[in-house]
Design an enzyme around this catalytic site. Structure first.
Site, short mmCIF file in Angstrom:
data_model
loop_
_atom_site.label_atom_id
_atom_site.label_comp_id
_atom_site.label_asym_id
_atom_site.label_seq_id
_atom_site.Cartn_x
_atom_site.Cartn_y
_atom_site.Cartn_z
N HIS A 1 -47.12 -70.09 -34.18
CA HIS A 1 -46.45 -69.56 -35.45
C HIS A 1 -47.16 -68.52 -36.18
O HIS A 1 -47.44 -68.81 -37.54
CB HIS A 1 -45.94 -70.89 -36.32
CG HIS A 1 -44.79 -70.92 -37.13
ND1 HIS A 1 -43.81 -71.95 -37.10
CD2 HIS A 1 -44.24 -69.90 -37.83
CE1 HIS A 1 -42.74 -71.45 -37.92
NE2 HIS A 1 -43.19 -69.93 -38.30
N GLU B 1 -43.76 -78.69 -33.20
CA GLU B 1 -44.73 -78.05 -33.71
C GLU B 1 -45.58 -78.42 -34.92
O GLU B 1 -46.53 -78.68 -35.14
CB GLU B 1 -44.76 -76.35 -33.90
CG GLU B 1 -43.90 -75.99 -35.13
CD GLU B 1 -43.75 -74.57 -35.49
OE1 GLU B 1 -43.43 -73.83 -34.40
OE2 GLU B 1 -43.93 -74.39 -36.45
N CYS C 1 -32.19 -66.43 -35.40
CA CYS C 1 -31.11 -67.05 -36.12
C CYS C 1 -31.81 -68.23 -36.60
O CYS C 1 -32.71 -68.77 -36.18
CB CYS C 1 -29.89 -67.40 -35.38
SG CYS C 1 -30.11 -68.44 -33.89
N ASP D 1 -23.78 -62.36 -33.70
CA ASP D 1 -23.94 -63.12 -34.87
C ASP D 1 -22.45 -63.38 -35.55
O ASP D 1 -21.78 -62.76 -35.40
CB ASP D 1 -24.72 -62.04 -35.99
CG ASP D 1 -25.12 -62.88 -37.40
OD1 ASP D 1 -24.40 -63.88 -37.82
OD2 ASP D 1 -26.38 -62.57 -37.49
P1 NAD Z 1 -31.78 -63.84 -41.93
O1 NAD Z 1 -31.19 -65.09 -42.87
O2 NAD Z 1 -32.00 -62.63 -42.65
O3 NAD Z 1 -30.87 -63.59 -40.69
C1 NAD Z 1 -30.50 -64.64 -39.97
C2 NAD Z 1 -29.07 -64.51 -39.45
O4 NAD Z 1 -28.84 -65.36 -38.21
C3 NAD Z 1 -28.07 -64.29 -40.26
O5 NAD Z 1 -27.27 -63.02 -40.14
C4 NAD Z 1 -27.01 -65.16 -39.73
O6 NAD Z 1 -25.77 -65.03 -40.12
C5 NAD Z 1 -27.32 -65.44 -38.32
N1 NAD Z 1 -26.91 -66.81 -37.81
C6 NAD Z 1 -26.41 -67.68 -38.54
N2 NAD Z 1 -26.04 -68.65 -37.47
C7 NAD Z 1 -26.00 -68.06 -36.31
C8 NAD Z 1 -25.49 -68.35 -34.99
N3 NAD Z 1 -25.20 -69.74 -34.61
N4 NAD Z 1 -25.93 -67.74 -33.94
C9 NAD Z 1 -26.35 -66.22 -34.26
N5 NAD Z 1 -26.75 -66.13 -35.41
C10 NAD Z 1 -26.61 -66.65 -36.50
O7 NAD Z 1 -33.32 -64.31 -41.39
P2 NAD Z 1 -34.30 -63.74 -40.87
O8 NAD Z 1 -35.43 -63.13 -42.00
O9 NAD Z 1 -33.92 -62.28 -39.88
O10 NAD Z 1 -35.32 -64.72 -40.07
C11 NAD Z 1 -34.74 -65.07 -38.64
C12 NAD Z 1 -35.40 -66.35 -38.27
O11 NAD Z 1 -36.76 -66.09 -38.16
C13 NAD Z 1 -35.36 -67.72 -39.11
O12 NAD Z 1 -35.07 -68.78 -38.19
C14 NAD Z 1 -36.67 -67.62 -39.61
O13 NAD Z 1 -37.05 -69.02 -39.95
C15 NAD Z 1 -37.59 -67.14 -38.60
N6 NAD Z 1 -39.00 -66.55 -39.20
C16 NAD Z 1 -39.73 -66.93 -38.33
C17 NAD Z 1 -41.39 -66.51 -38.62
C18 NAD Z 1 -42.53 -66.76 -37.87
O14 NAD Z 1 -43.69 -66.40 -38.36
N7 NAD Z 1 -42.37 -66.87 -36.71
C19 NAD Z 1 -41.27 -65.70 -39.96
C20 NAD Z 1 -40.23 -65.40 -40.78
C21 NAD Z 1 -39.13 -65.93 -40.29
#
Ligand code: NAD
Length: 336
Positions: free
Chosen positions: A301, A269, A211, A179
């Site tokens: 999703h 999607e 991320c 990260d």
């Molecule tokens: P979060 O904001 O808590 O964590 C995201 C992390 O990614 C942060 O620590 C950030 O520093 C890091 N990050 C930023 N740029 C990066 C990079 N270039 N490389 C690696 N890490 C990087 O978010 P979260 O709540 O943990 O959500 C993570 C992902 O899950 C998001 O993309 C969100 O949209 C997705 N999500 C999907 C669903 C689903 O139903 N599939 C539901 C909720 C969230």
């Protein structure tokens, strides 16, 4: 209606939304109208005269929409999701429309789902389910591997990434993470260690993406990064489809470089997911090709979809609205 009671239009409603949102929003005496229609520039008139609208990830509220609706009484936009890229925030500010979202509703739901995909692919549960139903009890081709001692790479150690790593540690897997904004204490608590991205990509048996989709992370999994991965690597994406260059992924699947893929999200999607299109012709050739691989599991999703997440989304949405009404800045405020 009293001054603190609102007329709210809820767009893109599914049965599971109504079940949780109706009691949460009606508890404070609001009048809630549930619409199945997706909000976009063509359907704006349906929100005419509502003080608040509640929208989801594939609804779209453009500058035109904000201007139109603010002149017809719209004050509050309640996003019942974490993302807010589908609302023109500059226009919202210009026309005095307040916007709030639900930043975290259940990271457990997504983390557990990501690990579920790992197990499904590893132990070939998707194949076994169909085989047994067809009377085929052969075990040929179903061999998996122990999760114990496997090296798992977590890209993005926010709420969901850390929890995914924690669950994997429970199997006895070695978990490394990357990260650009590390959380050393969180990672240490869960028994994970940070490595640089190149080393994670080159050494892990399973790579799970957690991320956000940003210009800098768009297609972070591409021809070059795929070529550096271990042969037969398993890739899991429950974050955003645009993190993976799907055409490059298909090439890597065809060559055998990538062994298994679990994806809950897909880069194109938005016109497809959340709807039943089983009677329509699939027009997306890239998606169609992905569906042909026996070692690819695609879900639409749904990683967030647990009772607890829906309950939290409904409660947070209602509390965002109450805060707005009482002149308090809600936890989920979104500003341009
Ligand atoms: P979060 O904001 O808590 O964590 C995201 C992390 O990614 C942060 O620590 C950030 O520093 C890091 N990050 C930023 N740029 C990066 C990079 N270039 N490389 C690696 N890490 C990087 O978010 P979260 O709540 O943990 O959500 C993570 C992902 O899950 C998001 O993309 C969100 O949209 C997705 N999500 C999907 C669903 C689903 O139903 N599939 C539901 C909720 C969230």
């Amino acid at each position: 209606m009293a001054d603190n009671q609102m007329k709210i239009a809820v767009f893109s409603t599914k049965k599971y939304d109504t079940l949780y949102l109706q009691p949460a929003l009606e508890a404070n005496g609001h009048q809630v109208h549930f619409l199945q229609t997706r909000l976009d520039d063509e359907t704006l008139a349906l929100a005419d005269g509502f003080t608040a609208i509640c929208i989801f990830v594939n609804d779209s509220l453009t500058a035109r929409g904000i201007e139109y609706l603010s002149k017809r009484g719209l004050k509050y936009v309640l996003l019942r999701c974490a993302g807010f890229n589908n609302v023109d925030l500059d226009a919202a500010e210009k026309f005095g429309v307040k916007v709030a979202r639900v930043p975290a509703y259940s990271p457990y739901s997504v983390a557990e789902f990501a690990v579920g995909l790992m197990l499904m692919l590893n132990r070939n549960l998707h194949k076994a389910f169909n085989r047994v139903r067809a009377g085929n009890f052969s075990l040929e081709g179903l061999t998996g591997f122990d999760m114990r001692n496997r090296r798992i790479g977590i890209i993005g150690t926010g709420k969901i990434g850390l929890l995914t790593g924690k669950i994997c540690r429970g199997f006895g897997s070695e978990v490394v993470c990357y990260d650009p904004y590390p959380n050393p204490e969180g990672a240490k608590e869960y028994g994970m260690s940070y490595v640089d991205l190149d080393s994670l990509i080159a050494t892990c048996d399973i790579i799970s993406l957690h991320c956000p989709l940003l210009p800098s992370t768009h297609h972070m999994i591409n021809t070059e990064t795929l070529s550096k991965m271990k042969d037969g690597v398993m890739l899991i994406n429950t974050s955003r489809g645009g993190l993976i260059d799907t055409v490059a992924l298909i090439k890597a699947l065809k060559s055998g470089k990538v062994g298994q893929v679990g994806m809950d999200v897909y880069e194109n999607e938005s016109n497809m997911y959340f709807e039943d299109s089983s009677d329509s012709i699939m027009l997306d050739d890239v998606f169609s090709r992905l569906l042909t691989f026996h070692n690819v599991c695609i879900t639409g999703h749904q990683a967030f979809l647990t009772r607890e997440a829906l309950e939290n989304i409904a409660q947070e949405t209602a509390s965002n609205l109450e805060a707005f009404i009482n002149g308090i800045e809600p936890k989920g405020i979104v500003k341009s």
